[in-house]
Motif scaffolding. Sequence first.
Motif, mmCIF file in Angstrom:
data_model
loop_
_atom_site.group_PDB
_atom_site.id
_atom_site.type_symbol
_atom_site.label_atom_id
_atom_site.label_comp_id
_atom_site.label_asym_id
_atom_site.label_seq_id
_atom_site.Cartn_x
_atom_site.Cartn_y
_atom_site.Cartn_z
ATOM 1 N N MET A 1 -4.356 40.262 13.917
ATOM 2 C CA MET A 1 -3.023 39.789 14.136
ATOM 3 C C MET A 1 -2.524 40.273 15.505
ATOM 4 O O MET A 1 -2.715 41.410 15.863
ATOM 5 N N THR A 2 -1.889 39.387 16.217
ATOM 6 C CA THR A 2 -1.384 39.760 17.539
ATOM 7 C C THR A 2 0.022 40.332 17.434
ATOM 8 O O THR A 2 0.675 40.238 16.396
ATOM 9 N N LEU A 3 0.481 40.916 18.523
ATOM 10 C CA LEU A 3 1.826 41.500 18.556
ATOM 11 C C LEU A 3 2.894 40.442 18.315
ATOM 12 O O LEU A 3 3.876 40.675 17.613
ATOM 13 N N LEU A 4 2.700 39.242 18.909
ATOM 14 C CA LEU A 4 3.686 38.181 18.716
ATOM 15 C C LEU A 4 3.768 37.743 17.261
ATOM 16 O O LEU A 4 4.845 37.440 16.750
ATOM 17 N N GLN A 5 2.624 37.711 16.579
ATOM 18 C CA GLN A 5 2.633 37.302 15.180
ATOM 19 C C GLN A 5 3.272 38.356 14.294
ATOM 20 O O GLN A 5 3.981 38.029 13.352
ATOM 21 N N THR A 6 3.046 39.627 14.585
ATOM 22 C CA THR A 6 3.621 40.677 13.750
ATOM 23 C C THR A 6 5.124 40.805 13.946
ATOM 24 O O THR A 6 5.841 41.173 13.025
ATOM 25 N N THR A 7 5.616 40.497 15.142
ATOM 26 C CA THR A 7 7.061 40.589 15.381
ATOM 27 C C THR A 7 7.782 39.308 15.008
ATOM 28 O O THR A 7 9.004 39.270 15.012
ATOM 29 N N GLY A 8 7.055 38.249 14.717
ATOM 30 C CA GLY A 8 7.673 36.992 14.355
ATOM 31 C C GLY A 8 8.107 36.164 15.556
ATOM 32 O O GLY A 8 8.814 35.182 15.418
ATOM 33 N N LEU A 9 7.697 36.562 16.769
ATOM 34 C CA LEU A 9 8.119 35.843 17.966
ATOM 35 C C LEU A 9 7.294 34.588 18.230
ATOM 36 O O LEU A 9 7.608 33.824 19.119
ATOM 37 N N PRO B 1 7.143 28.848 14.717
ATOM 38 C CA PRO B 1 7.381 27.477 15.194
ATOM 39 C C PRO B 1 8.846 27.214 15.550
ATOM 40 O O PRO B 1 9.140 26.442 16.456
ATOM 41 N N GLN B 2 9.763 27.879 14.855
ATOM 42 C CA GLN B 2 11.172 27.691 15.151
ATOM 43 C C GLN B 2 11.508 28.201 16.550
ATOM 44 O O GLN B 2 12.277 27.574 17.275
ATOM 45 N N LEU B 3 10.939 29.325 16.933
ATOM 46 C CA LEU B 3 11.189 29.883 18.254
ATOM 47 C C LEU B 3 10.621 28.973 19.344
ATOM 48 O O LEU B 3 11.244 28.762 20.381
ATOM 49 N N VAL B 4 9.464 28.409 19.082
ATOM 50 C CA VAL B 4 8.856 27.481 20.034
ATOM 51 C C VAL B 4 9.733 26.239 20.194
ATOM 52 O O VAL B 4 9.970 25.776 21.306
ATOM 53 N N MET B 5 10.248 25.735 19.091
ATOM 54 C CA MET B 5 11.116 24.560 19.150
ATOM 55 C C MET B 5 12.431 24.869 19.876
ATOM 56 O O MET B 5 12.934 24.036 20.629
ATOM 57 N N ILE C 1 11.582 24.851 23.595
ATOM 58 C CA ILE C 1 11.404 23.479 24.083
ATOM 59 C C ILE C 1 12.759 22.781 24.186
ATOM 60 O O ILE C 1 13.030 22.066 25.157
ATOM 61 N N TRP C 2 13.633 23.005 23.209
ATOM 62 C CA TRP C 2 14.968 22.398 23.240
ATOM 63 C C TRP C 2 15.765 22.901 24.436
ATOM 64 O O TRP C 2 16.439 22.129 25.119
ATOM 65 N N LEU C 3 15.696 24.214 24.720
ATOM 66 C CA LEU C 3 16.407 24.764 25.872
ATOM 67 C C LEU C 3 15.885 24.184 27.183
ATOM 68 O O LEU C 3 16.667 23.868 28.089
ATOM 69 N N LEU C 4 14.579 24.032 27.296
ATOM 70 C CA LEU C 4 14.013 23.408 28.495
ATOM 71 C C LEU C 4 14.470 21.963 28.633
ATOM 72 O O LEU C 4 14.796 21.512 29.732
ATOM 73 N N ALA C 5 14.501 21.253 27.517
ATOM 74 C CA ALA C 5 14.931 19.853 27.553
ATOM 75 C C ALA C 5 16.399 19.730 27.949
ATOM 76 O O ALA C 5 16.789 18.770 28.618
#
Length: 78
Positions: A1-9, A12-16, A19-23
């Motif tokens: 497990m990576t650090l990002l997966q363990t912290t919840g960062l 998929p919601q964070l990725v969305m 992407i929304w902020l960039l858009a």
Amino acid sequence: MTLLQTTGLASPQLVMIFIWLLAMCYPLIGAICILDIVRSAKQPNDKTLWAIIILLIPVIGFISYLAIGRNSKQTFHI
């Protein structure tokens, strides 16, 4: 497990959200660049060329205009 997966960062919601902020920022940056071109003291041909570049190839156009298109010696009056 990576650090990002363990912290919840890496959720998929964070990725969305990212992407929304960039858009949302994309048209804002374009509008700021176009307004800066219109308000500048450049020749009309130069203004037209920069506007076409920004509208046809937006990301590269934004970056190139902000990097080389703006006059660094220009003074701003509020």
